[in-house]
Design an enzyme around this catalytic site. Sequence first.
Site, short mmCIF file in Angstrom:
data_model
loop_
_atom_site.label_atom_id
_atom_site.label_comp_id
_atom_site.label_asym_id
_atom_site.label_seq_id
_atom_site.Cartn_x
_atom_site.Cartn_y
_atom_site.Cartn_z
N ALA A 14 4.72 -32.72 30.44
CA ALA A 14 3.67 -33.09 29.31
C ALA A 14 2.24 -33.18 30.11
CB ALA A 14 3.96 -34.55 28.95
N ARG A 19 -5.48 -29.06 37.64
CA ARG A 19 -6.14 -28.35 38.69
C ARG A 19 -5.74 -26.74 38.81
NH1 ARG A 19 -3.04 -32.25 42.85
NH2 ARG A 19 -2.24 -32.70 40.62
N GLN A 79 5.52 -36.66 24.14
CA GLN A 79 4.47 -37.59 24.69
C GLN A 79 3.13 -37.45 24.56
OE1 GLN A 79 4.43 -37.51 28.89
NE2 GLN A 79 4.27 -39.97 29.30
N ARG A 341 6.81 5.86 29.48
CA ARG A 341 6.48 4.76 28.46
C ARG A 341 7.62 4.54 27.93
NH1 ARG A 341 1.68 7.44 25.93
NH2 ARG A 341 1.93 5.81 24.36
N TYR A 395 0.31 13.89 17.55
CA TYR A 395 -0.32 12.88 16.66
C TYR A 395 -1.25 14.01 15.80
CZ TYR A 395 -3.39 9.11 15.70
OH TYR A 395 -4.34 8.26 14.93
N ALA A 431 4.29 32.32 27.87
CA ALA A 431 3.01 31.27 28.44
C ALA A 431 1.93 31.21 27.64
CB ALA A 431 2.82 31.87 29.75
#
Length: 482
Positions: A14, A19, A79, A341, A395, A431
Site C-alpha cells: 500500500a 523515494r 488500506q 516485427r 500500403y 531485375a
Amino acid sequence: MSANRPAAVVVLAAGEGTRMKSKTPKVLHEVCGRSLVGHVVSAARELDPEHLVVVVGHAADQVGAHLTDRYAGTRTAFQAEQNGTGHAVRIALEELGQSVSGTVVVVCGDTPLLSGATLTALAATHAADGNAVTVLTAEVPDATGYGRIVRDAATGAVTAIVEHKDATAEQRTVREINSGVFAFDGQLLADALGKVRTDNSQGEEYLTDVLGILREAGHRVGASVADDHREILGINNRVQLAEARRLLNQRLLEQAMLAGVTVVDPSSVLVDVTVSFEPDAVVHPGTQLLGVTHLGEGSEVGPNTRLRDTSVGAGARVDNTVADRAEIGPEASVGPFAYLRPGTRLGTKSKAGTYVEMKNATIGEGTKVPHLSYVGDATIGDYTNIGAASVFVNYDGEAKHHTTIGSHCKTGSDNMFVAPVTVGDGAYTAAGSVITKDVPAGSLAVARGQQRNIEGWVARKRPGSAAAQAAAAAVEKPSGDL
Ligand code: UD1
Ligand code: CA
C-alpha cells in the site's frame, strides 16, 4: 510444500514509495520483465496458500488492475491511509473475515528477489518448531534503515524487533535485521494486532511489535536466518532497483548455464524471468532476451541482439538482430542487422539476411531473403529466393494488402511487389521489375523500361573530359581487350 500449506499469504503493497520519485507506483516498477509485486506474488504462490491477499492503498486502482489482469485469484484489501505495517495486516485479516486459523505468511511487496524456496523453508521451520511467529532474518553488511533483531544475551532467543528510527545506539550496531517476512499463527496474530500501539517515532502500528507482544504472553517466537541476505533486498529507490535487476539476472543466467546453455559474457546479457532455453543454446555478448522468448537446442543468438516474445528454433542462428513476436524456425539464419516485427514466421532453414525487415510475413522452408529488403504482409512458399533490394509494397496510403509468392520462385533484384499481387510457383521475375499484376506459375515477368544506348553521347556532350578520354582510348583498343 502443501504439508505446510498456509491459510493465507498477505502481501503489503500500500505504500507510496516516495523515494522512487516516480509517477508509477513503486510495486509496479519492473525487474526482469515482472513487476516488483508480481515477483512477490509468484513466490507466494509456490506456498499454495488458501488465500492470497495484497494490501493496496497508494494508486490502489492501478495496482489492483495490474493484479487482476496478471495474477488472477489474488484478492486485494484496501488500506486508505498507510498507518503502518501492523495496520495493513489488520486490514488484510478483516478482508479474510477476521478469524483465520492456520498459518498466515506476511511479505512485503517490494522484495523481488525473495524465492518461493525461502518462503517454503520458513513455513516448514514455523510448523516444525510450533512457533506463534517465525521471522525471516538476515545478517547484512549495512543495516541502516532496517528493523533490528534483538536477542536475549543468555539464550539467544529473539525478544523483539526494534525499528531503526526507534533503536538505541547499541541496538543500531546489530547487523541481524528483519526481512519483513513472517509466518504467524493466524489467531494469535489477530489477537496481538489488537494490542499494537502507535507510541513510536513514526506514530504507526508496527507489525514488528507483534513479536514482543506474543513473547510477553508466553508464546514461542522463532527466527530463521536467510542463507543469502541479498534475497531480502527491499527496493526503495532506483539504485536498489538496478541492483535487484543485476542480482536476479545473474541468478537466471546461472540457472540457464547450469542447465547447459553457454552464456559467453553474462555481465552483458539481460534476461527476463519468462525466458526459457534448451541445452547447447549459445548467447553472445550484448544480447537482451525479453518476455516469453525461447531459445531452442543448439541455437546461437547475438551478439548485440534483442528478442522479445520470440521463439528461436533448434540450430538457428540470429546475429545482430531485433525481433518482436517472431517465430524463427529450426536452422534458420537471421541477420546480421535484421529486424523481425510482429507476425514474422520463418520456416526451417530459411533466411532473413542483412538489412532485411519483415512484418506479418510467413516464409517457407528453405526460402531466402538475403539482402536489403522489406517483406511486409506476405506469404512466401518453400525454396524461393527473393532478390536483393526488394520491397513488398503493402500500403496504398489507406490500407494494407497482402502479397503471395509461391514455391521455387526466383525473383530478381530490386523488385517492387505492389500488393495485392500473387506470383505463382516456379515463376521468375526480372531485375528491376515493378510487379503490379499476378504472375502465372512458371512464367518470367519483366516489368521495366527498355534500355536505350545513345552512342557517342559523351564525346559530343562532355568533350575533353576524363570520361571522354577513357572512352576514346577504349575505342582504339582491339575489342578482344575489352
Ligand atoms: C519494514 C519493517 C522493518 C524491516 C523492513 C524490511 C515495520 C514496522 N518495519 O520497514 O523492520 O527491516 O521493512 O524491508 O514493519 N506498507 C503498507 N501499509 C503501510 C505501511 C507499509 O502496505 O501502512 C507496505 C509498504 O508498501 C511496503 C511494506 O509494507 O511494501 C514495508 O513498508 P516500508 O515503509 O517500506 O517499511 P520499512 O520502513 O522498510
Ligand atoms: Ca521497505
